[in-house]
Design a protein around this motif. Structure first.
Motif, PDB file in Angstrom:
ATOM      1  N   LEU A   1       1.561  13.621   4.583  1.00 35.89           N
ATOM      2  CA  LEU A   1       1.904  13.527   6.003  1.00 35.89           C
ATOM      3  C   LEU A   1       2.272  14.884   6.588  1.00 35.89           C
ATOM      4  O   LEU A   1       1.889  15.207   7.715  1.00 35.89           O
ATOM      5  CB  LEU A   1       3.050  12.538   6.206  1.00 35.89           C
ATOM      6  CG  LEU A   1       2.675  11.066   6.020  1.00 35.89           C
ATOM      7  CD1 LEU A   1       3.924  10.212   5.903  1.00 35.89           C
ATOM      8  CD2 LEU A   1       1.773  10.601   7.146  1.00 35.89           C
ATOM      9  N   ALA A   2       2.998  15.689   5.831  1.00 34.35           N
ATOM     10  CA  ALA A   2       3.396  17.012   6.320  1.00 34.35           C
ATOM     11  C   ALA A   2       2.184  17.915   6.528  1.00 34.35           C
ATOM     12  O   ALA A   2       2.181  18.750   7.431  1.00 34.35           O
ATOM     13  CB  ALA A   2       4.364  17.663   5.334  1.00 34.35           C
ATOM     14  N   ALA A   3       1.152  17.728   5.732  1.00 33.64           N
ATOM     15  CA  ALA A   3      -0.036  18.580   5.821  1.00 33.64           C
ATOM     16  C   ALA A   3      -1.055  18.078   6.835  1.00 33.64           C
ATOM     17  O   ALA A   3      -1.954  18.826   7.239  1.00 33.64           O
ATOM     18  CB  ALA A   3      -0.697  18.684   4.447  1.00 33.64           C
ATOM     19  N   ALA A   4      -0.954  16.825   7.249  1.00 34.54           N
ATOM     20  CA  ALA A   4      -1.971  16.218   8.113  1.00 34.54           C
ATOM     21  C   ALA A   4      -1.861  16.712   9.555  1.00 34.54           C
ATOM     22  O   ALA A   4      -0.863  16.478  10.226  1.00 34.54           O
ATOM     23  CB  ALA A   4      -1.848  14.704   8.071  1.00 34.54           C
ATOM     24  N   THR A   5      -2.902  17.405  10.009  1.00 27.85           N
ATOM     25  CA  THR A   5      -3.000  17.867  11.394  1.00 27.85           C
ATOM     26  C   THR A   5      -4.432  17.644  11.871  1.00 27.85           C
ATOM     27  O   THR A   5      -5.345  17.515  11.058  1.00 27.85           O
ATOM     28  CB  THR A   5      -2.667  19.365  11.528  1.00 27.85           C
ATOM     29  OG1 THR A   5      -3.691  20.125  10.873  1.00 27.85           O
ATOM     30  CG2 THR A   5      -1.305  19.696  10.941  1.00 27.85           C
ATOM     31  N   PRO A   6      -4.657  17.611  13.182  1.00 28.19           N
ATOM     32  CA  PRO A   6      -6.020  17.426  13.675  1.00 28.19           C
ATOM     33  C   PRO A   6      -7.003  18.484  13.165  1.00 28.19           C
ATOM     34  O   PRO A   6      -8.190  18.212  13.028  1.00 28.19           O
ATOM     35  CB  PRO A   6      -5.860  17.511  15.194  1.00 28.19           C
ATOM     36  CG  PRO A   6      -4.459  17.066  15.452  1.00 28.19           C
ATOM     37  CD  PRO A   6      -3.672  17.604  14.276  1.00 28.19           C
ATOM     38  N   ARG A   7      -6.503  19.666  12.852  1.00 31.08           N
ATOM     39  CA  ARG A   7      -7.396  20.737  12.396  1.00 31.08           C
ATOM     40  C   ARG A   7      -7.876  20.549  10.962  1.00 31.08           C
ATOM     41  O   ARG A   7      -8.836  21.182  10.545  1.00 31.08           O
ATOM     42  CB  ARG A   7      -6.695  22.093  12.514  1.00 31.08           C
ATOM     43  CG  ARG A   7      -6.445  22.520  13.937  1.00 31.08           C
ATOM     44  CD  ARG A   7      -5.942  23.954  13.981  1.00 31.08           C
ATOM     45  NE  ARG A   7      -5.118  24.288  12.835  1.00 31.08           N
ATOM     46  CZ  ARG A   7      -3.850  24.612  12.867  1.00 31.08           C
ATOM     47  NH1 ARG A   7      -3.226  24.644  14.008  1.00 31.08           N
ATOM     48  NH2 ARG A   7      -3.190  24.912  11.782  1.00 31.08           N
ATOM     49  N   ASN A   8      -7.187  19.712  10.182  1.00 27.07           N
ATOM     50  CA  ASN A   8      -7.584  19.583   8.785  1.00 27.07           C
ATOM     51  C   ASN A   8      -7.944  18.152   8.382  1.00 27.07           C
ATOM     52  O   ASN A   8      -7.808  17.779   7.230  1.00 27.07           O
ATOM     53  CB  ASN A   8      -6.508  20.146   7.853  1.00 27.07           C
ATOM     54  CG  ASN A   8      -5.238  19.337   7.858  1.00 27.07           C
ATOM     55  OD1 ASN A   8      -5.122  18.343   8.560  1.00 27.07           O
ATOM     56  ND2 ASN A   8      -4.263  19.760   7.073  1.00 27.07           N
ATOM     57  N   ALA A   9      -8.412  17.369   9.327  1.00 25.97           N
ATOM     58  CA  ALA A   9      -8.820  15.996   9.018  1.00 25.97           C
ATOM     59  C   ALA A   9     -10.005  16.021   8.057  1.00 25.97           C
ATOM     60  O   ALA A   9     -10.964  16.760   8.266  1.00 25.97           O
ATOM     61  CB  ALA A   9      -9.200  15.260  10.293  1.00 25.97           C
ATOM     62  N   PRO A  10      -9.950  15.207   7.005  1.00 25.16           N
ATOM     63  CA  PRO A  10     -11.058  15.199   6.050  1.00 25.16           C
ATOM     64  C   PRO A  10     -12.246  14.390   6.557  1.00 25.16           C
ATOM     65  O   PRO A  10     -12.101  13.544   7.442  1.00 25.16           O
ATOM     66  CB  PRO A  10     -10.438  14.507   4.823  1.00 25.16           C
ATOM     67  CG  PRO A  10      -9.437  13.571   5.415  1.00 25.16           C
ATOM     68  CD  PRO A  10      -8.873  14.302   6.605  1.00 25.16           C
ATOM     69  N   HIS A  11     -13.397  14.653   5.982  1.00 24.61           N
ATOM     70  CA  HIS A  11     -14.579  13.826   6.259  1.00 24.61           C
ATOM     71  C   HIS A  11     -14.510  12.556   5.431  1.00 24.61           C
ATOM     72  O   HIS A  11     -14.930  11.492   5.875  1.00 24.61           O
ATOM     73  CB  HIS A  11     -15.870  14.580   5.933  1.00 24.61           C
ATOM     74  CG  HIS A  11     -16.077  15.767   6.801  1.00 24.61           C
ATOM     75  ND1 HIS A  11     -16.527  15.683   8.094  1.00 24.61           N
ATOM     76  CD2 HIS A  11     -15.878  17.081   6.568  1.00 24.61           C
ATOM     77  CE1 HIS A  11     -16.599  16.879   8.616  1.00 24.61           C
ATOM     78  NE2 HIS A  11     -16.210  17.760   7.713  1.00 24.61           N
ATOM     79  N   ILE A  12     -13.973  12.694   4.207  1.00 21.05           N
ATOM     80  CA  ILE A  12     -13.816  11.571   3.286  1.00 21.05           C
ATOM     81  C   ILE A  12     -12.413  11.632   2.695  1.00 21.05           C
ATOM     82  O   ILE A  12     -11.957  12.691   2.276  1.00 21.05           O
ATOM     83  CB  ILE A  12     -14.851  11.625   2.144  1.00 21.05           C
ATOM     84  CG1 ILE A  12     -16.265  11.546   2.703  1.00 21.05           C
ATOM     85  CG2 ILE A  12     -14.615  10.504   1.140  1.00 21.05           C
ATOM     86  CD1 ILE A  12     -17.341  11.787   1.660  1.00 21.05           C
ATOM     87  N   LEU A  13     -11.753  10.481   2.640  1.00 19.84           N
ATOM     88  CA  LEU A  13     -10.410  10.393   2.074  1.00 19.84           C
ATOM     89  C   LEU A  13     -10.468   9.565   0.796  1.00 19.84           C
ATOM     90  O   LEU A  13     -10.903   8.416   0.820  1.00 19.84           O
ATOM     91  CB  LEU A  13      -9.461   9.736   3.078  1.00 19.84           C
ATOM     92  CG  LEU A  13      -8.041   9.457   2.597  1.00 19.84           C
ATOM     93  CD1 LEU A  13      -7.316  10.760   2.258  1.00 19.84           C
ATOM     94  CD2 LEU A  13      -7.282   8.660   3.644  1.00 19.84           C
ATOM     95  N   LEU A  14     -10.041  10.166  -0.308  1.00 20.52           N
ATOM     96  CA  LEU A  14      -9.853   9.430  -1.562  1.00 20.52           C
ATOM     97  C   LEU A  14      -8.373   9.083  -1.618  1.00 20.52           C
ATOM     98  O   LEU A  14      -7.530   9.973  -1.715  1.00 20.52           O
ATOM     99  CB  LEU A  14     -10.256  10.284  -2.759  1.00 20.52           C
ATOM    100  CG  LEU A  14     -11.696  10.776  -2.773  1.00 20.52           C
ATOM    101  CD1 LEU A  14     -11.931  11.692  -3.971  1.00 20.52           C
ATOM    102  CD2 LEU A  14     -12.666   9.613  -2.797  1.00 20.52           C
ATOM    103  N   LEU A  15      -8.052   7.810  -1.542  1.00 16.49           N
ATOM    104  CA  LEU A  15      -6.676   7.368  -1.372  1.00 16.49           C
ATOM    105  C   LEU A  15      -6.293   6.409  -2.489  1.00 16.49           C
ATOM    106  O   LEU A  15      -6.944   5.380  -2.686  1.00 16.49           O
ATOM    107  CB  LEU A  15      -6.537   6.667  -0.018  1.00 16.49           C
ATOM    108  CG  LEU A  15      -5.181   6.131   0.382  1.00 16.49           C
ATOM    109  CD1 LEU A  15      -4.168   7.269   0.519  1.00 16.49           C
ATOM    110  CD2 LEU A  15      -5.291   5.359   1.686  1.00 16.49           C
ATOM    111  N   ASP A  16      -5.236   6.740  -3.215  1.00 24.22           N
ATOM    112  CA  ASP A  16      -4.762   5.861  -4.273  1.00 24.22           C
ATOM    113  C   ASP A  16      -4.109   4.633  -3.645  1.00 24.22           C
ATOM    114  O   ASP A  16      -3.428   4.743  -2.619  1.00 24.22           O
ATOM    115  CB  ASP A  16      -3.764   6.590  -5.175  1.00 24.22           C
ATOM    116  CG  ASP A  16      -3.689   5.963  -6.541  1.00 24.22           C
ATOM    117  OD1 ASP A  16      -3.395   4.751  -6.624  1.00 24.22           O
ATOM    118  OD2 ASP A  16      -3.931   6.667  -7.530  1.00 24.22           O
TER     119      ASP A  16
END
Length: 86
Positions: free
Chosen positions: A19-34
């Motif tokens: 959450l701390a790292a999530a910004t509009p500039r670094n949104a992933p194309h694919i999210l691997l989520l546990d």
């Protein structure tokens, strides 16, 4: 493996770091989520991340649990499901 394919890979040690790292500039194309991140479920973290990114990436839910309910939930959300061990 992904880095060998020249993919840029961002890792987080847990929900708070993600959450701390999530910004509009670094949104992933694919999210691997546990599916289970300590006390936090991946399905609960996902909308919070997407809100911070301002977009919803394609998502692959990773789990060690062979749970039909979780499989159905992932399908309802339009996610793919990958079971461990990989």
């Amino acid at each position: 493996l992904l880095e060998r394919w020249d993919c840029e890979v961002a890792l987080s040690a847990g929900p708070a770091e993600a959450l701390a790292a999530a910004t509009p500039r670094n949104a992933p194309h694919i999210l691997l989520l546990d599916a289970q991140l300590g006390d936090t479920r991946g399905v609960d973290l996902h909308p919070r991340l997407c809100e911070r990114w301002g977009t919803t990436p394609a998502t692959i839910l990773i789990t060690a649990t062979r749970d039909d309910g979780l499989r159905l939930r992932a399908l309802e959300l339009g996610w793919n499901l990958l079971t461990k061990p990989i």
